[in-house]
Design a protein around this motif. Structure first.
Motif, PDB file in Angstrom:
ATOM      1  N   ALA A 116       5.052 -33.494  27.315  1.00  0.00           N
ATOM      2  CA  ALA A 116       5.540 -32.727  26.165  1.00  0.00           C
ATOM      3  C   ALA A 116       5.504 -31.227  26.439  1.00  0.00           C
ATOM      4  N   SER A 117       4.390 -30.731  26.985  1.00  0.00           N
ATOM      5  CA  SER A 117       4.302 -29.294  27.244  1.00  0.00           C
ATOM      6  C   SER A 117       5.279 -28.874  28.334  1.00  0.00           C
ATOM      7  N   LEU A 118       5.455 -29.709  29.351  1.00  0.00           N
ATOM      8  CA  LEU A 118       6.384 -29.376  30.422  1.00  0.00           C
ATOM      9  C   LEU A 118       7.833 -29.406  29.925  1.00  0.00           C
ATOM     10  N   SER A 119       8.138 -30.332  29.043  1.00  0.00           N
ATOM     11  CA  SER A 119       9.479 -30.343  28.446  1.00  0.00           C
ATOM     12  C   SER A 119       9.727 -29.062  27.673  1.00  0.00           C
ATOM     13  N   GLY A 120       8.695 -28.594  26.961  1.00  0.00           N
ATOM     14  CA  GLY A 120       8.813 -27.340  26.224  1.00  0.00           C
ATOM     15  C   GLY A 120       9.016 -26.151  27.137  1.00  0.00           C
ATOM     16  N   LEU A 121       8.306 -26.122  28.262  1.00  0.00           N
ATOM     17  CA  LEU A 121       8.457 -25.019  29.212  1.00  0.00           C
ATOM     18  C   LEU A 121       9.849 -25.028  29.842  1.00  0.00           C
ATOM     19  N   LEU A 122      10.324 -26.218  30.189  1.00  0.00           N
ATOM     20  CA  LEU A 122      11.657 -26.303  30.790  1.00  0.00           C
ATOM     21  C   LEU A 122      12.724 -25.870  29.787  1.00  0.00           C
ATOM     22  N   ALA A 123      12.581 -26.287  28.545  1.00  0.00           N
ATOM     23  CA  ALA A 123      13.541 -25.888  27.510  1.00  0.00           C
ATOM     24  C   ALA A 123      13.519 -24.382  27.282  1.00  0.00           C
ATOM     25  N   ALA A 124      12.339 -23.766  27.451  1.00  0.00           N
ATOM     26  CA  ALA A 124      12.227 -22.319  27.264  1.00  0.00           C
ATOM     27  C   ALA A 124      12.853 -21.544  28.411  1.00  0.00           C
ATOM     28  N   LEU A 129       8.279 -25.069  38.728  1.00  0.00           N
ATOM     29  CA  LEU A 129       6.872 -25.309  38.425  1.00  0.00           C
ATOM     30  C   LEU A 129       6.074 -25.255  39.719  1.00  0.00           C
ATOM     31  N   SER A 130       4.989 -24.477  39.720  1.00  0.00           N
ATOM     32  CA  SER A 130       4.107 -24.389  40.879  1.00  0.00           C
ATOM     33  C   SER A 130       2.734 -24.896  40.469  1.00  0.00           C
ATOM     34  N   MET A 131       2.343 -26.058  41.004  1.00  0.00           N
ATOM     35  CA  MET A 131       1.149 -26.748  40.538  1.00  0.00           C
ATOM     36  C   MET A 131       0.029 -26.673  41.570  1.00  0.00           C
ATOM     37  N   GLY A 132      -1.170 -26.323  41.107  1.00  0.00           N
ATOM     38  CA  GLY A 132      -2.323 -26.210  41.983  1.00  0.00           C
ATOM     39  C   GLY A 132      -2.991 -27.544  42.226  1.00  0.00           C
ATOM     40  N   ALA A 133      -2.511 -28.271  43.229  1.00  0.00           N
ATOM     41  CA  ALA A 133      -3.116 -29.562  43.576  1.00  0.00           C
ATOM     42  C   ALA A 133      -4.370 -29.346  44.412  1.00  0.00           C
ATOM     43  N   GLN A 134      -4.275 -28.509  45.445  1.00  0.00           N
ATOM     44  CA  GLN A 134      -5.333 -28.112  46.383  1.00  0.00           C
ATOM     45  C   GLN A 134      -5.731 -29.217  47.353  1.00  0.00           C
ATOM     46  N   ARG A 154      -1.447 -36.527  40.409  1.00  0.00           N
ATOM     47  CA  ARG A 154      -0.382 -37.534  40.397  1.00  0.00           C
ATOM     48  C   ARG A 154       0.245 -37.654  39.006  1.00  0.00           C
ATOM     49  N   GLN A 155      -0.600 -37.687  37.974  1.00  0.00           N
ATOM     50  CA  GLN A 155      -0.098 -37.831  36.605  1.00  0.00           C
ATOM     51  C   GLN A 155       0.696 -36.603  36.172  1.00  0.00           C
ATOM     52  N   ALA A 156       0.204 -35.406  36.531  1.00  0.00           N
ATOM     53  CA  ALA A 156       0.919 -34.191  36.161  1.00  0.00           C
ATOM     54  C   ALA A 156       2.257 -34.105  36.884  1.00  0.00           C
ATOM     55  N   PHE A 157       2.274 -34.521  38.141  1.00  0.00           N
ATOM     56  CA  PHE A 157       3.540 -34.510  38.887  1.00  0.00           C
ATOM     57  C   PHE A 157       4.530 -35.500  38.271  1.00  0.00           C
ATOM     58  N   GLU A 158       4.050 -36.674  37.932  1.00  0.00           N
ATOM     59  CA  GLU A 158       4.921 -37.663  37.276  1.00  0.00           C
ATOM     60  C   GLU A 158       5.435 -37.130  35.945  1.00  0.00           C
ATOM     61  N   ALA A 159       4.551 -36.427  35.210  1.00  0.00           N
ATOM     62  CA  ALA A 159       4.976 -35.841  33.936  1.00  0.00           C
ATOM     63  C   ALA A 159       6.068 -34.804  34.153  1.00  0.00           C
ATOM     64  N   ALA A 160       5.945 -34.026  35.240  1.00  0.00           N
ATOM     65  CA  ALA A 160       6.970 -33.029  35.540  1.00  0.00           C
ATOM     66  C   ALA A 160       8.313 -33.689  35.812  1.00  0.00           C
ATOM     67  N   ARG A 161       8.299 -34.765  36.563  1.00  0.00           N
ATOM     68  CA  ARG A 161       9.550 -35.473  36.828  1.00  0.00           C
ATOM     69  C   ARG A 161      10.114 -36.096  35.548  1.00  0.00           C
ATOM     70  N   SER A 162       9.228 -36.641  34.718  1.00  0.00           N
ATOM     71  CA  SER A 162       9.701 -37.232  33.455  1.00  0.00           C
ATOM     72  C   SER A 162      10.284 -36.167  32.543  1.00  0.00           C
ATOM     73  N   ALA A 163       9.757 -34.948  32.645  1.00  0.00           N
ATOM     74  CA  ALA A 163      10.283 -33.834  31.852  1.00  0.00           C
ATOM     75  C   ALA A 163      11.549 -33.241  32.449  1.00  0.00           C
ATOM     76  N   ARG A 164      11.996 -33.775  33.574  1.00  0.00           N
ATOM     77  CA  ARG A 164      13.236 -33.386  34.250  1.00  0.00           C
ATOM     78  C   ARG A 164      13.076 -32.137  35.116  1.00  0.00           C
ATOM     79  N   TYR A 165      11.863 -31.872  35.561  1.00  0.00           N
ATOM     80  CA  TYR A 165      11.705 -30.783  36.521  1.00  0.00           C
ATOM     81  C   TYR A 165      12.261 -31.215  37.869  1.00  0.00           C
TER      82      TYR A 165
END
Length: 381
Positions: A116-124, A129-134, A154-165
């Protein structure tokens, strides 16, 4: 010399970058020496107002420049709400001439985002997206004092793809206490399996003023072994290259067309404006930086003053040295004609440099010794 122009001729670059610093974090990692703070959440509304104020104060001086990239870093920008970050970007678009195809990036930590938050960021308008996996090794994450787990990544990356990043970078760090070459190999393999468009892999450095630096000084934690880190770097070069990622800067790899335009602007000496506490700016061989403490930054902007804490101007010799260093760092190389043959020859013979289409380019071994390489090529008689 105009910002971004070659020291030996060429056209000046007409685009600039804008960096926005968000200093808030969930926790303060022991290795981090960035201007970042945990426990200051109550300042967020005031900080957003100050950023909007600094935009208004800064924009007139940049009215003649097109902005080709915007980058939110920190800290962790995604500790602020998508709505607030959307308001920030909207104000940047109103105040600056931001190109229609500009690269707009926000950093994120895995535990601060969901679909949800990533969808909001993409819409804005935050399209990168640059994610700190480390790392994907729990023991390494604990050594780095990261609060997330490999599953969180893994979950955050999947969420990014689901949000269409469609443009995601994963940051990795290698050389933490206890990390083995085998562990690092598994982290790279997991990264490649996720198939981000971009990968950054940084050797852990020990900064004396950090908690980790003090622990190393006391002997409580082992410092990174430079030989092991060199092996890890070479392994990353091999695996990421085989995985289809082009190596375009010492610590950065990308699939074709996904190189980070904002960071390339830094390395090509293009102008950039830094907004926020401790942010740095550069234009026409002049650097300046904002005051670091958030409270001081807020108070200064609230007085309707630019929060500049200091500045410096590069002389011709320093500008030349910087251009050589940065051209080698982004693997574009320097024209062979810039360097005397007798200076370059030992590095060509030792395999630290190679000559490619009239340019001197560092090899993988040369990248590991870049500072020494630059000094050797440019040393004054």
């Amino acid at each position: 010399m105009s910002s971004g122009a070659s020291l030996l001729g060429g056209e000046a670059v007409v685009t600039a970058g804008v960096y926005v610093h968000v200093p808030f974090c969930l926790t303060r990692c022991g290795y981090c020496d960035f201007n970042a703070y945990a426990g200051l959440d109550e300042l967020k509304p005031r900080y957003l107002r100050a950023l909007l104020g600094e935009i208004a104060l800064s924009a007139p001086a940049w009215s003649d420049v097109e902005v080709g990239s915007v980058f939110l870093g920190g800290g962790t920008p995604t500790t602020m709400t998508p709505g607030d970050l959307g308001s920030l970007l909207a104000e940047l678009r109103r105040a600056f001439d931001i190109a229609t195809d500009a690269e707009i990036t926000t950093e994120a930590n895995p535990d601060t985002v969901d679909e949800a938050s990533l969808s909001g960021l993409l819409a804005a308008g935050y399209t990168r997206l640059s994610m700190g996996a480390q790392s994907f090794d729990p023991a390494v994450l604990r050594a780095l004092e990261r609060v997330h787990t490999p599953d969180s990544v893994r979950q955050a990356f999947e969420a990014a793809r689901s949000a269409r990043y469609a443009n995601v970078n994963l940051d990795l760090i290698y050389g933490a206490d206890g990390e083995t070459l085998e562990s690092w190999e598994r982290s790279i393999a997991e990264t490649i399996a996720l198939a981000p468009e971009h990968v950054s892999a940084y050797a852990l450095t020990i900064e004396p003023a950090t908690a980790l630096g003090r622990a190393v000084a006391r002997g409580d934690v082992r410092a990174p072994d430079p030989d092991v880190q060199a092996d890890m770097f070479q392994l990353a070069c091999s695996m990421l290259g085989d995985g289809g990622y082009g190596h375009y800067e010492i610590s950065n790899w990308a699939k074709p067309g996904y190189e980070c335009r904002h960071n390339l602007g830094y390395w090509r000496r293009q102008p950039y404006l830094g907004l926020g506490a401790g942010a740095h700016s550069y234009r026409d061989d002049r650097r300046w930086w904002n005051v670091r403490p958030p409270e001081e930054y807020l108070a200064t902007v609230e007085r309707c003053e630019l929060p500049i804490g200091g500045s410096e101007t590069l002389d011709a010799a320093d500008a030349y040295l910087e251009e050589i260093f940065l051209r080698l760092r982004i693997l574009e190389g320097v024209p062979s004609s810039w360097i005397d043959d007798e200076r370059a020859e030992p590095y060509l013979e030792s395999g630290l440099l190679t000559e490619d289409d009239g340019s001197l380019v560092p090899t993988e071994r040369g990248m590991l010794l870049l500072n020494e390489l630059v000094l050797g090529l440019t040393a004054r008689e």
